[in-house]
Design a protein around this motif. Sequence first.
Motif, PDB file in Angstrom:
ATOM      1  N   ALA A   7       0.766  -1.201   0.540  1.00 11.56           N
ATOM      2  CA  ALA A   7       0.063  -0.164   0.112  1.00 11.56           C
ATOM      3  C   ALA A   7       0.914   0.970   0.306  1.00 11.56           C
ATOM      4  N   GLY A   8       2.103   1.298   0.008  1.00  7.14           N
ATOM      5  CA  GLY A   8       3.023   2.365   0.223  1.00  7.14           C
ATOM      6  C   GLY A   8       3.533   2.655   1.153  1.00  7.14           C
ATOM      7  N   ALA A   9       3.731   2.438   2.427  1.00  6.46           N
ATOM      8  CA  ALA A   9       4.165   2.057   3.480  1.00  6.46           C
ATOM      9  C   ALA A   9       5.569   1.706   3.552  1.00  6.46           C
ATOM     10  N   ILE A  36      10.077  -1.807  -3.097  1.00  2.00           N
ATOM     11  CA  ILE A  36       9.451  -2.298  -2.377  1.00  2.00           C
ATOM     12  C   ILE A  36      10.751  -2.911  -1.322  1.00  2.00           C
ATOM     13  N   ALA A  37      11.269  -3.679  -1.651  1.00  5.57           N
ATOM     14  CA  ALA A  37      12.554  -3.952  -0.401  1.00  5.57           C
ATOM     15  C   ALA A  37      13.020  -3.195   0.209  1.00  5.57           C
ATOM     16  N   ALA A  41     -10.406   2.980   9.825  1.00  7.27           N
ATOM     17  CA  ALA A  41     -10.903   2.500   8.471  1.00  7.27           C
ATOM     18  C   ALA A  41     -10.314   2.965   7.158  1.00  7.27           C
ATOM     19  N   GLY A  42      -9.804   4.134   7.283  1.00 15.60           N
ATOM     20  CA  GLY A  42      -9.450   4.758   6.501  1.00 15.60           C
ATOM     21  C   GLY A  42      -8.220   3.899   5.457  1.00 15.60           C
ATOM     22  N   TRP A  43      -7.286   3.504   6.826  1.00 12.92           N
ATOM     23  CA  TRP A  43      -5.679   2.570   6.378  1.00 12.92           C
ATOM     24  C   TRP A  43      -6.755   1.624   6.001  1.00 12.92           C
ATOM     25  N   VAL A  44      -7.959   0.674   6.429  1.00  8.62           N
ATOM     26  CA  VAL A  44      -7.714  -0.783   6.373  1.00  8.62           C
ATOM     27  C   VAL A  44      -8.849  -0.753   4.468  1.00  8.62           C
ATOM     28  N   LYS A  45      -9.092   0.739   3.895  1.00 15.29           N
ATOM     29  CA  LYS A  45      -9.980   0.781   3.035  1.00 15.29           C
ATOM     30  C   LYS A  45      -7.985   1.589   1.798  1.00 15.29           C
ATOM     31  N   ALA A  46      -7.061   1.577   1.948  1.00 16.63           N
ATOM     32  CA  ALA A  46      -6.460   1.646   1.933  1.00 16.63           C
ATOM     33  C   ALA A  46      -4.964   0.755   1.103  1.00 16.63           C
ATOM     34  N   LEU A  47      -5.962  -0.326   2.315  1.00 19.89           N
ATOM     35  CA  LEU A  47      -4.799  -1.756   2.373  1.00 19.89           C
ATOM     36  C   LEU A  47      -5.825  -2.309   1.244  1.00 19.89           C
ATOM     37  N   GLY A  48      -6.821  -1.958   0.255  1.00 14.70           N
ATOM     38  CA  GLY A  48      -8.291  -2.671  -0.578  1.00 14.70           C
ATOM     39  C   GLY A  48      -8.486  -3.586   0.038  1.00 14.70           C
TER      40      GLY A  48
END
Length: 287
Positions: A26-28, A67-68, A168-175
């Motif tokens: 997710a980009g973190a 990503i790594a 809720a926003g984090w979960v949405k960003a995780l798809g």
Amino acid sequence: MTVPEYVGVLGGGRMGAGIAHAFLIAGANVVVVEQTEEWAEGAKGRVLSSVKNSVARGAMSESEDDIAKRFSVATTPDAFANAGLVVEAVPEQFDLKLAALTGVERVVADDAWIATNTSSLSVQRLGSHLGTPSRFGGLHFFNPVPASTLVEIVVADTTSDDYAIQAAGWVKALGKTSITVRDSPGFASSRLGLAIALEAMRMVEEGVASAADIDVAMELGYKHPVGPLRTSDLVGLDVRLGIAEYLFDTIGPRFEPPQILRDLVALGDLGRKTGKGFFDYGTEGAK
């Protein structure tokens, strides 16, 4: 919504590695902390292997190497100093989780969020030992994390409303899809899933039907993608037993663990992770 720029995961086992993978793709920037160098290297291997699979499936626009670069492992919670969110994913034991969470709180910034991946333990009780319980709540992921689409957000009386909104926003960003539940024994998912699983185990114990036939009944009759006994093997029968004992103590006798579950755990037949549980994963034959 986006995930925090820096995310920490405490515990690099199957669940912790899966959670790290989810935030990475997710980009973190993600750091996993384990107790020893050996365990940290094991966590690193699990996460990078999962990332490799995602890239191979075409699920990522970034390269595996890129990503790594956003991923690291460490052996002390000091590595969480820059994290905007830390998710605890250590084994389902209250004292162990409490020690882990208090250790995290000592090193993170005052505005960092802290979450537990517990599947049944009281978020309220865990949070009561923290200095700032308002920034603490449950973030219950499901195994296997990369393939699962549900995350259960658990809020205690002391959890701030903003935590639930942010989560809720984090979960949405995780798809993934979130549900929000009030802190109670077993929450929604573990309580319902375990009730079905324990009854299925009793049916095997009583000779009503085989494990395979019971699972087929739920898969075809009720459209469950996986039957309750194979799901239990996937979760881990030791984990199921621990949750059942906790719910038995807190809710009552309808969650008393059946003897067949205790016997399998005592034998070390814990499900998929040991190769045998209600099903034998060497031959795929049912008990």
